[in-house]
Design an enzyme around this catalytic site. Structure first.
Site, mmCIF file in Angstrom:
data_model
loop_
_atom_site.group_PDB
_atom_site.id
_atom_site.type_symbol
_atom_site.label_atom_id
_atom_site.label_comp_id
_atom_site.label_asym_id
_atom_site.label_seq_id
_atom_site.Cartn_x
_atom_site.Cartn_y
_atom_site.Cartn_z
ATOM 1 C CB CYS A 1 27.746 49.571 54.689
ATOM 2 S SG CYS A 1 28.970 50.504 54.083
ATOM 3 C CD GLU B 1 22.897 46.594 56.749
ATOM 4 O OE1 GLU B 1 23.259 45.529 57.390
ATOM 5 O OE2 GLU B 1 23.649 47.441 56.264
ATOM 6 C CD GLU C 1 33.642 52.834 59.628
ATOM 7 O OE1 GLU C 1 32.456 53.236 58.836
ATOM 8 O OE2 GLU C 1 34.685 53.777 59.544
ATOM 9 C CE LYS D 1 37.867 36.768 59.869
ATOM 10 N NZ LYS D 1 36.754 36.228 58.875
HETATM 11 P P1 NAD Z 1 29.540 39.933 59.378
HETATM 12 O O1 NAD Z 1 29.330 40.685 60.672
HETATM 13 O O2 NAD Z 1 28.657 38.572 59.276
HETATM 14 O O3 NAD Z 1 30.907 39.601 59.415
HETATM 15 C C1 NAD Z 1 32.122 40.575 59.187
HETATM 16 C C2 NAD Z 1 33.465 39.885 59.528
HETATM 17 O O4 NAD Z 1 33.538 39.458 60.816
HETATM 18 C C3 NAD Z 1 33.732 38.514 58.744
HETATM 19 O O5 NAD Z 1 35.095 38.631 58.474
HETATM 20 C C4 NAD Z 1 33.366 37.554 59.808
HETATM 21 O O6 NAD Z 1 34.134 36.274 59.525
HETATM 22 C C5 NAD Z 1 33.826 38.236 61.153
HETATM 23 N N1 NAD Z 1 33.059 37.655 62.257
HETATM 24 C C6 NAD Z 1 32.228 36.924 62.458
HETATM 25 N N2 NAD Z 1 31.955 36.719 63.766
HETATM 26 C C7 NAD Z 1 32.920 37.152 64.426
HETATM 27 C C8 NAD Z 1 33.399 37.215 65.816
HETATM 28 N N3 NAD Z 1 32.884 36.617 66.755
HETATM 29 N N4 NAD Z 1 34.488 37.894 66.120
HETATM 30 C C9 NAD Z 1 35.254 38.486 65.218
HETATM 31 N N5 NAD Z 1 34.910 38.472 63.931
HETATM 32 C C10 NAD Z 1 33.874 37.966 63.494
HETATM 33 O O7 NAD Z 1 29.153 40.974 58.040
HETATM 34 P P2 NAD Z 1 29.187 40.556 56.718
HETATM 35 O O8 NAD Z 1 27.923 39.983 56.513
HETATM 36 O O9 NAD Z 1 30.422 40.082 56.083
HETATM 37 O O10 NAD Z 1 29.145 41.968 56.055
HETATM 38 C C11 NAD Z 1 27.991 42.825 55.902
HETATM 39 C C12 NAD Z 1 27.626 43.926 56.853
HETATM 40 O O11 NAD Z 1 28.718 44.803 56.806
HETATM 41 C C13 NAD Z 1 26.578 44.679 56.666
HETATM 42 O O12 NAD Z 1 25.877 44.730 57.553
HETATM 43 C C14 NAD Z 1 26.970 45.864 56.123
HETATM 44 O O13 NAD Z 1 26.280 47.161 56.039
HETATM 45 C C15 NAD Z 1 28.357 46.030 56.936
HETATM 46 N N6 NAD Z 1 29.452 46.958 56.187
HETATM 47 C C16 NAD Z 1 29.784 48.078 56.728
HETATM 48 C C17 NAD Z 1 30.342 48.878 55.966
HETATM 49 C C18 NAD Z 1 31.005 50.295 56.965
HETATM 50 O O14 NAD Z 1 32.003 50.854 56.497
HETATM 51 N N7 NAD Z 1 30.000 50.762 57.855
HETATM 52 C C19 NAD Z 1 31.052 48.692 55.133
HETATM 53 C C20 NAD Z 1 30.746 47.448 54.515
HETATM 54 C C21 NAD Z 1 29.906 46.726 55.247
#
Ligand code: NAD
Length: 515
Positions: free
Chosen positions: A283, A376, A249, A176
């Site tokens: 991240c 962050e 992650e 997804k």
């Molecule tokens: P987000 O949490 O808003 O969304 C991530 C994913 O989760 C999206 O696909 C979204 O549609 C889905 N989602 C949203 N609500 C959900 C729910 N209730 N149940 C299941 N899935 C749901 O994050 P983002 O804004 O897309 O990404 C940025 C964040 O990701 C930052 O905090 C960044 O640090 C983190 N990140 C971490 C890593 C790592 O490897 N640690 C890598 C890249 C990004």
């Protein structure tokens, strides 16, 4: 899942229009790039059911056969690298070169996982200890179906860390992608569908949060989530209902320490790249810098000078558009909070924002109560703080609920690195661990748990099995009710002999006699 509209560069499959779709727009221009279905819970469950059938066939292949399949997908992605990079550039907003580097890095992990799985998952013989008449083996087996939920900041590189490793371990995957970068996700899976001989081994389900939430409840055998800490907690809560294991992650607030014997020029150059690459939307971005007092002024000068050469926007820009207006608002809020509490912006600042484009900001006079230190930021902001000693730098670096990446510069940096509570540290460099395919990637605390990349990243998607095989019988069988009368005395004797106060001396004595 078929898309109703694909990016202009790809062929358009003849699918009937549907009402529940989401549009993907270019953050740099606002142009609508395409439209994808919003997959319902029923569609997600159906995808997982198809994946289960695929998993049976995929897991029955030998490692060598799966390696061959994954290499074919790798070649397809490599051949489509420019097309993919162009799509990432348009859908995510990052410069074309950064997008191409992202494809390159994703390929390195796909290649590594494909070739490494057999070795990482080969059965291991371990000591049977007291049970000397047994052969003890640890073996690894596919989980079945893995759900992967991805973010938008690195729409190929980040999910590939789960997808490639899960597939290499013999699982089928339902992916997804973020609702902000769905077309990239669809394209990646289209390439896999053409390259892999077993249908549905990798599928994509598009949509926003509710589609991701449906995937958590669709009966997958593991859910690999990459995204914000807040959403990670929701995913974990949903998966807890069915005891579905999770890989988390999550976000970070990565510190960089510049010790007083550091090479200032090298540290400043690396700091600017580490903080600003991908417009700070990584991240593992450097989000806080602690600099030893004697170097502080020179370091700040060098950073400001380096930042003045960074170009925002345009075809030759180092930084592209922020991916969403929502993220721009968070960065602006953090900058306004910092300035209100007394920080000085030496470049950029809260007013240097035009639409989704943000000029990089170097902040000094930063205090620990500011949002730019606590939360962050995920934007092009470089908060620099002066410290009296490396001791103080380590203490303040560790004063966070996060613990993802980190960096240390200085002659003793390797020793300092071990004292940082984080999943990863680059020594005299930044972000390097993410490109080293053999190194596990992941965090501690609010940055999550579990590991992608490396052998641990392959085992993350395998079930560990312990096998104890009796190879000969002993005169006394402890695994039976038929025991001699003096059994308790014998056991007592063995306890003292092996684990009592003189046990070490006796063991040495015995070893000495054997030599
Ligand atoms: P987000 O949490 O808003 O969304 C991530 C994913 O989760 C999206 O696909 C979204 O549609 C889905 N989602 C949203 N609500 C959900 C729910 N209730 N149940 C299941 N899935 C749901 O994050 P983002 O804004 O897309 O990404 C940025 C964040 O990701 C930052 O905090 C960044 O640090 C983190 N990140 C971490 C890593 C790592 O490897 N640690 C890598 C890249 C990004």
């Amino acid at each position: 899942m078929a898309v109703t509209t694909v990016p202009p560069s790809g062929p358009t499959p003849p699918t009937p229009p549907r009402a529940d779709t989401l549009k993907s727009t270019a953050p740099a221009t606002g142009e609508v790039l395409g439209e994808v279905p919003v997959c319902s819970a029923a569609e997600v469950t159906a995808a997982v059911a198809r994946a289960r059938a695929a998993a049976a066939a995929w897991s029955a292949l030998s490692y060598r056969e799966r390696e061959g399949e994954l290499v074919r997908w790798r070649q397809a992605v490599a051949e489509a690298a420019d097309e993919l990079a162009d799509l990432i550039h348009r859908e995510n907003g990052k410069p074309r070169l950064d997008a191409l580097v992202e494809v390159f890095m994703a390929l390195s992990h796909l290649d590594h996982a494909a070739h490494r799985a057999a070795r990482a998952l080969r059965p291991e013989k371990v000591s049977a200890g007291l049970m000397a008449n047994f052969r003890a083996t640890v073996s690894y087996h596919p989980l079945g179906v893995v759900g992967v939920i991805g973010p938008w900041n690195y729409p190929i590189f980040t999910p590939m860390g789960s997808i490639a490793y899960a597939l290499a371990a013999g699982n089928a995957v339902v992916f997804k992608p973020s609702e902000l970068t769905p077309l990239v996700g669809v394209k990646l899976v289209e390439l896999a569908a053409r390259a892999l001989s077993i249908p549905d081994v990798l599928q994509v389900v598009t949509g926003a949060g509710p589609t991701g939430a449906a995937l958590c409840k669709a009966g997958v055998d593991k859910l690999a989530f990459t995204g914000s800490t807040a959403t990670g907690k929701k995913v974990m809560a949903a998966c807890a209902e069915t005891l579905t294991p999770v890989l988390m992650e999550l976000g970070g607030k990565d510190p960089m320490i510049v010790a007083e014997d550091a090479d200032v020029d090298a540290a400043a150059e690396a700091a600017v790249f580490g903080a600003l690459t991908n417009t700070g939307q990584a991240c593992i971005s450097i989000e806080r810098i602690y600099v030893a007092e004697p170097l502080y002024d020179r370091f700040v000068d060098r950073v400001v000078n380096e930042v003045s050469k960074v170009k925002v926007g345009g075809d030759d820009g180092h930084l592209g558009a922020m991916t969403s207006a929502q993220q721009v608002a968070i960065v602006k809020d953090h900058l306004e909070d910092a300035v209100r509490r007394g920080a000085r912006a030496l470049t950029g600042g809260p007013d240097a924002i035009t639409g989704n484009f943000i000029q990089p900001t170097v902040l000094v006079d930063v205090t620990d109560d500011m949002k730019v230190v606590q939360e962050e930021t995920f934007g092009p902001v470089i908060p620099i703080m002066k410290v009296a000693s490396t001791e103080e730098a380590v203490r303040r670096a560790n004063e966070t609920t996060f613990g993802l990446g980190s960096a240390v510069f200085g002659k003793q940096a390797r020793a300092v690195a071990d004292r940082i509570r984080a999943g990863m540290t680059s020594v005299n460099s930044v972000l390097a661990y993410s490109a080293i395919t053999s190194l596990p990637f992941g965090g501690v605390g609010e940055s999550g748990f579990g590991r992608i990349h490396g052998d641990q990243g392959i085992r993350e998607f395998a079930r560990t099995k312990a096998t104890a095989e009796q190879v000969f019988s002993l005169p006394v069988n402890m695994l039976s009710f038929r025991q001699p009368r003096n059994a308790a005395d014998r056991v007592r004797g063995m306890i003292k002999q092996l684990y009592g106060s003189g046990a070490v001396a006796r063991a040495k004595d015995l070893l000495g006699k054997l030599r």
